[in-house]
Design an enzyme around this catalytic site. Structure first.
Site, PDB file in Angstrom:
ATOM      1  N   HIS A  23     -23.692 -20.407  -9.488  1.00 58.99           N
ATOM      2  CA  HIS A  23     -23.707 -21.090  -8.190  1.00 58.99           C
ATOM      3  C   HIS A  23     -22.971 -22.432  -8.284  1.00 58.99           C
ATOM      4  CE1 HIS A  23     -27.812 -18.965  -7.644  1.00 58.99           C
ATOM      5  NE2 HIS A  23     -26.998 -18.374  -6.807  1.00 58.99           N
ATOM      6  N   LYS A  47     -38.016 -14.647   1.893  1.00 59.40           N
ATOM      7  CA  LYS A  47     -38.541 -13.651   0.965  1.00 59.40           C
ATOM      8  C   LYS A  47     -39.398 -14.334  -0.086  1.00 59.40           C
ATOM      9  CE  LYS A  47     -33.946 -13.579  -1.188  1.00 59.40           C
ATOM     10  NZ  LYS A  47     -32.924 -12.950  -1.925  1.00 59.40           N
ATOM     11  N   ARG A  96     -19.362 -11.560  -7.133  1.00 59.55           N
ATOM     12  CA  ARG A  96     -19.412 -11.289  -8.563  1.00 59.55           C
ATOM     13  C   ARG A  96     -18.777  -9.972  -8.937  1.00 59.55           C
ATOM     14  NH1 ARG A  96     -25.562 -12.943  -8.505  1.00 59.55           N
ATOM     15  NH2 ARG A  96     -25.155 -12.163  -6.432  1.00 59.55           N
ATOM     16  N   SER A 134     -29.773 -15.218 -10.309  1.00 57.32           N
ATOM     17  CA  SER A 134     -31.048 -15.926 -10.487  1.00 57.32           C
ATOM     18  C   SER A 134     -32.090 -14.964 -11.050  1.00 57.32           C
ATOM     19  CB  SER A 134     -31.534 -16.476  -9.148  1.00 57.32           C
ATOM     20  OG  SER A 134     -30.591 -17.374  -8.626  1.00 57.32           O
TER      21      SER A 134
END
Ligand code: ADP
Length: 165
Positions: A23, A47, A96, A134
Site C-alpha cells: 500500500h 466488514k 497486483r 493485509s
C-alpha cells in the site's frame, strides 16, 4: 522533491487492515503524480476488521508521515460520494495480479456509472509486493512468520500486541 505532475486531488481507498509496504509503495508513487492524495480508510461498518478504524488510521498516518501531500482520513458509505465531497478527480487503486483485475473492472465500471466525472487510475504493484496482502501478513504473523520487511515497525508492534491479546 520534484513537483507533482497534476494539481488534482486523488483518493486512495481501502481497508488497510493493516497498511502494508505494498500500500505504502502505491500511495508514495501516487503522491508524485497528484498535488494531494487522501488515503481513505473504510469505516468499521464495511466488514470484519482486525483493527478498528482508529488503529488503521494511526498505522497509515505513521507510515505516511514523511510525505507531506498525503492525508489520511476515513469514510463510510460509497467511495464516490466521499471522493466528490473531497473535491477529488481521481481514485487510485493498486493492481497486483490478474486475480485483482475482474473485481476492479467491475468496481471501476460501477463507479463510473455512479460518478462519470471521477476516473480510476491503476498503479501496478511492484514485483516484490505482488504477493502481498493485509490478509497474508496477518496470517503469516499469527503463525509466527517474519513480516518485518512487509509492514512498518509501528504496524508490527500493533500486530504483536494483538497477538499477545
Ligand atoms: P487488501 O486487498 O490487501 O486487503 P485493501 O482493501 O486495503 O487491501 O487495498 C486497498 C488498495 O490497495 C486496493 O486497490 C488494492 O488492490 C491495493 N493493494 C493492496 N495490496 C497491494 C500491494 N501489495 N501492491 C499494490 N497494491 C496493493
Amino acid at each position: 522533491m520534484p513537483e507533482p505532475v497534476l494539481q488534482h486531488i486523488a483518493v486512495y481507498p481501502g481497508s488497510f487492515d493493516p497498511i502494508t509496504m505494498g500500500h505504502l509503495e502505491v500511495v508514495t508513487r501516487a503522491s508524485r503524480l497528484f498535488g494531494k492524495v487522501i488515503l481513505a480508510v473504510a469505516g468499521d461498518a464495511e466488514k470484519d476488521h482486525m483493527f478498528t478504524v482508529h488503529e488503521r488510521i494511526e498505522m497509515a498516518r505513521d507510515a505516511c508521515r514523511d510525505i507531506p501531500n498525503i492525508a489520511v482520513d476515513s469514510f463510510e458509505g460509497l467511495v464516490v460520494d466521499y471522493a466528490r465531497a473531497q473535491g477529488a478527480q481521481t481514485l487510485i487503486k493498486g493492481l497486483r495480479a490478474v486475480s485483482d483485475f475482474e473485481r476492479e473492472m467491475q468496481m471501476a465500471t460501477m463507479n463510473r456509472q455512479l460518478a462519470p466525472e471521477l476516473d480510476t487510475l491503476y498503479l501496478m504493484a511492484m514485483p516484490e509486493y505482488t504477493f502481498l496482502s493485509s490478509s497474508i501478513v496477518k496470517h503469516v504473523h499469527q503463525l509466527g512468520g517474519d513480516i518485518s520487511r512487509l509492514v512498518t515497525p509501528f504496524t508490527r508492534q500493533l500486530l504483536d500486541r494483538r497477538l499477545e491479546g
